[in-house]
Design an enzyme around this catalytic site. Structure first.
Site, PDB file in Angstrom:
ATOM      1  N   ALA A  66       0.789  -1.237   0.000  1.00  9.14           N
ATOM      2  CA  ALA A  66       0.000   0.000   0.000  1.00  9.14           C
ATOM      3  C   ALA A  66       0.823   1.290   0.000  1.00  9.14           C
ATOM      4  CB  ALA A  66      -0.987  -0.029   1.176  1.00  9.14           C
ATOM      5  N   ASP A 253      -4.102  -2.501   3.728  1.00  8.46           N
ATOM      6  CA  ASP A 253      -4.233  -1.834   2.430  1.00  8.46           C
ATOM      7  C   ASP A 253      -5.282  -0.745   2.463  1.00  8.46           C
ATOM      8  OD1 ASP A 253      -3.013  -4.579   1.890  1.00  8.46           O
ATOM      9  OD2 ASP A 253      -2.665  -3.454   0.038  1.00  8.46           O
TER      10      ASP A 253
END
Ligand SMILES: CSC[C@H]1O[C@H](OP(=O)(O)O)[C@H](O)[C@@H]1O
Length: 380
Positions: A66, A253
């Site tokens: 991420a 994420d």
């Protein structure tokens, strides 16, 4: 599409080499990425000359994780601007490359907004391109600082929850320098514990189907001389049952406003096991991963990936005849269920650690207060 990959080159990667960097060779600016699909056998760099090449690298997980996706998205916008491509088209393509990690769209937006406001002020596309690059570089540096602060807060929390040191930590997927402008998120906490002499064991889930744990976390643990042991994902339960896990450390994420956590598939079962065995389940992520616009876990779009990632064993070192270029391990035509992530509800999360500190128990109010401090600081 292959043309946009200008060339690749072998490298033996010194410690601290970033997983992504901007370069300005005579032939024009490029974004250089360590191709994570080739690790650990080969350290190969991809040289991206335009946004489509970066989109391809994001989709194929050559660049992943991420926070790093956010940085890559920002550099992708800067690359399009610097090379005179349409910035809005590039931003749309980059933001849409993978849906779950909110950092990607955050990073793209940061660079695109910088470009647009500079262009509106000056009318000069070159100055606007410089503003986009400055925004990407700032995000890269912010993430490196955030990583260091998460490591500090995370280690302090481990010490508080597990007095006596000698932490045995289980981690899932990969959350080290390969996902970050710094040393990562959850892995950075394990690294800090190791450097402080308080990491007794790092249990590394292999993380099927793309094996980010076996390939990437083991690679990073070895490079940092951690005491680590690899395990199949389905062996984690027996470790808990044997009392061998003191804490679980994972990344994220996307974290919804209510504290629901989208992370690599397999994280939710670990949270259930941790709760059953009274083991802390700790999520480590920068504030850029918390998305106030996503109200709860049900609102998080979970990326569904191709079935061949499950039905084939894919490694670039063994190019074989499967649809995904891998070694078929299931009968031809087998359908596969392959969500890239799952969602853990806040009640199963012991704490969320960001660069601003830890929130525990995880509540919408606590999370908003924790992130608010950082958002006020960056908005000035
Ligand atoms: C802390 S970001 C790392 C995060 O990203 C991984 O997903 P992917 O390898 O598909 O990019 C995984 O969810 C990790 O926790």
């Amino acid at each position: 599409m292959a043309d946009q990959y200008a060339q690749t080159r072998e490298d033996n990667r010194p410690a601290g080499t970033p997983a992504i960097r901007w370069e300005e060779p005579p032939e024009g600016p490029v974004v250089v990425l360590l191709d994570q699909t080739r690790l650990p056998a080969e350290e190969v760099e991809l040289v991206c000359t335009d946004a489509p090449a970066l989109v391809e690298a994001i989709r194929s997980l050559a660049v992943r994780g991420a926070p790093l996706l956010g940085i890559a998205g920002a550099y992708g916008v800067a690359l399009a601007a610097a090379r005179g491509f349409d910035v809005d088209d590039a931003a749309a393509a980059l933001s849409g490359a993978r849906p779950t990690a909110v950092n990607l769209s955050v990073g793209v937006h940061r660079a695109q907004s910088a470009y647009q406001s500079a262009l509106a002020k000056t009318g000069d596309a070159r100055l606007a391109a410089s503003a986009a690059l400055a925004a990407a570089r700032q995000l890269h540096q912010e993430d490196a600082r955030a990583s260091a602060r998460m490591a500090e807060h995370g280690l302090a929390l481990l010490d508080e929850l597990l007095p006596g040191g000698g932490h045995r930590v289980l981690t899932h997927c990969n959350t080290g320098s390969l996902v970050s402008g710094g040393e990562g998120t959850a892995f950075a906490v394990a690294l800090a514990a190791h450097r402080a002499g308080r990491l007794r064991r790092l249990w590394v889930d292999e993380t099927r189907p793309l094996l980010q744990g076996a390939r990437l976390t083991a690679y990073e643990a070895a490079r940092n001389d951690l005491a680590y042991t690899l395990l199949t994902d389905n062996a984690a339960g027996s470790l808990f049952a044997a009392g061998e896990v003191d804490a679980v450390l994972v990344g994220a994420d996307r974290i919804a406003a209510d504290g629901s956590v989208a992370n690599k598939v397999g994280s939710y079962p670990l949270a259930v096991l941790a709760r059953y065995h009274h083991v802390p389940f700790i999520v480590v992520a920068p504030v850029t991963t918390v998305d106030p616009a996503t109200p709860d876990g049900a609102a998080i779009e979970v990326e569904q990936r191709p079935g061949y990632e499950v039905t084939e064993f894919i490694t670039p070192q063994v190019p074989v005849t499967g649809a995904g270029g891998g070694l078929p391990i299931a009968p031809l035509g087998t359908q596969a269920y392959n969500p890239a992530f799952d969602v853990t509800p806040p009640e199963l999360v012991t704490a969320i650690v960001t660069e601003e500190g830890a929130v525990s128990p995880v509540t919408a109010k606590g999370l908003a207060e924790l992130c608010g401090r950082s958002r006020q600081a960056t908005s000035g």
